[in-house]
Design a protein around this motif. Structure first.
Motif, mmCIF file in Angstrom:
data_model
loop_
_atom_site.group_PDB
_atom_site.id
_atom_site.type_symbol
_atom_site.label_atom_id
_atom_site.label_comp_id
_atom_site.label_asym_id
_atom_site.label_seq_id
_atom_site.Cartn_x
_atom_site.Cartn_y
_atom_site.Cartn_z
ATOM 1 N N SER A 147 0.429 8.704 -7.419
ATOM 2 C CA SER A 147 1.840 8.289 -7.424
ATOM 3 C C SER A 147 1.997 6.913 -6.787
ATOM 4 N N LYS A 148 1.328 6.721 -5.657
ATOM 5 C CA LYS A 148 1.424 5.444 -4.946
ATOM 6 C C LYS A 148 0.765 4.328 -5.745
ATOM 7 N N ASN A 149 -0.401 4.627 -6.291
ATOM 8 C CA ASN A 149 -1.146 3.607 -7.020
ATOM 9 C C ASN A 149 -0.416 3.199 -8.295
ATOM 10 N N ALA A 150 0.166 4.177 -8.980
ATOM 11 C CA ALA A 150 0.916 3.877 -10.203
ATOM 12 C C ALA A 150 2.178 3.089 -9.886
ATOM 13 N N LEU A 151 2.829 3.415 -8.773
ATOM 14 C CA LEU A 151 4.031 2.679 -8.383
ATOM 15 C C LEU A 151 3.688 1.227 -8.072
ATOM 16 N N SER A 152 2.543 1.005 -7.427
ATOM 17 C CA SER A 152 2.093 -0.357 -7.158
ATOM 18 C C SER A 152 1.815 -1.097 -8.462
ATOM 19 N N GLY A 187 -4.796 7.554 -9.729
ATOM 20 C CA GLY A 187 -5.400 7.021 -8.514
ATOM 21 C C GLY A 187 -6.504 6.021 -8.790
ATOM 22 N N LYS A 188 -6.918 5.912 -10.044
ATOM 23 C CA LYS A 188 -7.990 4.995 -10.436
ATOM 24 C C LYS A 188 -7.403 3.746 -11.090
ATOM 25 N N ASP A 189 -7.728 2.591 -10.549
ATOM 26 C CA ASP A 189 -7.253 1.335 -11.129
ATOM 27 C C ASP A 189 -7.712 1.195 -12.577
ATOM 28 N N SER A 190 -8.928 1.648 -12.846
ATOM 29 C CA SER A 190 -9.473 1.518 -14.198
ATOM 30 C C SER A 190 -8.611 2.274 -15.210
ATOM 31 N N TYR A 191 -8.078 3.427 -14.803
ATOM 32 C CA TYR A 191 -7.228 4.201 -15.717
ATOM 33 C C TYR A 191 -5.878 3.509 -15.919
ATOM 34 N N ASP A 214 -6.265 -5.745 -6.700
ATOM 35 C CA ASP A 214 -6.147 -6.209 -5.310
ATOM 36 C C ASP A 214 -5.122 -5.401 -4.513
ATOM 37 N N GLY A 215 -4.326 -4.576 -5.203
ATOM 38 C CA GLY A 215 -3.283 -3.824 -4.505
ATOM 39 C C GLY A 215 -2.212 -4.741 -3.928
ATOM 40 N N THR A 216 -1.885 -5.797 -4.669
ATOM 41 C CA THR A 216 -0.923 -6.786 -4.187
ATOM 42 C C THR A 216 0.405 -6.160 -3.780
ATOM 43 N N PHE A 217 0.816 -5.152 -4.535
ATOM 44 C CA PHE A 217 2.136 -4.558 -4.294
ATOM 45 C C PHE A 217 2.050 -3.154 -3.678
ATOM 46 N N ASP A 218 0.932 -2.864 -3.012
ATOM 47 C CA ASP A 218 0.783 -1.560 -2.363
ATOM 48 C C ASP A 218 1.825 -1.360 -1.264
ATOM 49 N N ALA A 219 1.996 -2.364 -0.422
ATOM 50 C CA ALA A 219 2.969 -2.256 0.672
ATOM 51 C C ALA A 219 4.382 -2.135 0.106
ATOM 52 N N TRP A 220 4.651 -2.873 -0.949
ATOM 53 C CA TRP A 220 5.964 -2.778 -1.614
ATOM 54 C C TRP A 220 6.187 -1.364 -2.145
ATOM 55 N N ALA A 221 5.146 -0.784 -2.744
ATOM 56 C CA ALA A 221 5.263 0.582 -3.273
ATOM 57 C C ALA A 221 5.618 1.572 -2.172
#
Length: 271
Positions: A147-152, A187-191, A214-221
């Motif tokens: 959920s977090k990774n997709a939101l990012s 949860g996988k960037d590749s997916y 790079d997870g640029t928007f992880d904190a934003w998510a």
């Protein structure tokens, strides 16, 4: 053999026996010292290992670190504090439909597949704007970080354009790509990048790919997720307009067909 020689031999034998006992005693002492020293090293090693394990267990996860970040990089096309206000649609539209979703939510996938095209047409026609609020609670309930990774990743799509964001969200919820709730494919960037290849604006987009990896928007998510938690909404999908839930006729649930949706939204638009 004389008595004298016999006594001398016995004395010599006793001396050899004494010397042998002394040598054996010294060997035993050295062995005991080595065992004690080795045990001490083992205890220290075990203690160090336990201490390291405890330290690693108490170390904040990547997402916990992201949640505590002070400097937030928000995607383009966002507003408000930390960029957590995401509104899609024509500025001339008078009303705003709030849409609360979790990317891993199976009911959200059903909603998007059945109602998404109608919602997109309404927004394109200027019937209303849509304010999107992303949640991540399924990661806690089912385990994982999809959920977090997709939101990012949705943030990375929004950074490209609102249209890319809408198309990517639809792709994530599609029958082709949306996983079962207990599978953490997102949860996988590749997916996530595989899903993005179905969106023309994102396929081969180097900036989008870099932001996802790079997870640029992880904190934003995580800030967006926090906004959901503070909204008072407790389930997804949830629709709101003018502070009131938009539900299917005779139900407390979101409309799950295009017909139910249009009827519910038209009623809400009239106030």
């Amino acid at each position: 053999m004389s008595k004298r020689n016999s006594q001398a031999n016995k004395a010599a034998a006793r001396e050899r026996l004494r010397q042998e006992r002394e040598r054996q005693a010294k060997k035993d002492k050295v062995r005991r010292q080595l065992i004690v020293a080795g045990t001490g090293v083992l205890v220290l090693a075990l203690a160090g290992g336990v201490g390291y394990g405890i330290m690693q267990a108490n170390k904040p996860s990547h997402w916990e670190t992201a949640a505590d970040a002070k400097n937030i990089t928000a995607p383009k096309n966002t507003e408000g504090e930390n960029g957590t206000t995401v509104v899609i649609g024509k500025p001339s539209a008078k009303k705003t439909l709030e849409l609360y979703e979790d990317s891993r939510c199976p009911v959200c996938a059903v909603f998007e597949q059945a109602v998404g095209p109608t919602l997109d047409k309404d927004v394109e026609a200027g019937k209303y704007k849509v304010k999107y609020v992303g949640a991540t609670f399924i990661d806690n309930a089912a385990g994982g970080e999809g959920s977090k990774n997709a939101l990012s990743a949705l943030g990375a799509a929004l950074d490209v354009s609102p249209e890319a964001f809408t198309a990517y969200k639809s792709a994530l919820y599609s029958k082709e790509f949306h996983p079962e709730e207990n599978k953490d494919d997102f949860g996988k960037d590749s997916y996530l990048l595989k899903v993005a290849d179905s969106v023309p604006a994102l396929k081969g987009n180097a900036a989008f790919k870099k932001n996802v990896e790079d997870g640029t928007f992880d904190a934003w998510a995580m800030k967006m997720s926090d906004a959901f938690d503070k909204s008072g909404v407790r389930g997804t999908p949830t629709l709101m307009m003018d502070g009131k839930k938009v539900t299917a006729e005779g139900s407390e649930n979101a409309p799950m067909t295009a017909e139910q949706f249009t009827a519910a939204v038209d009623k809400a638009l009239k106030g």
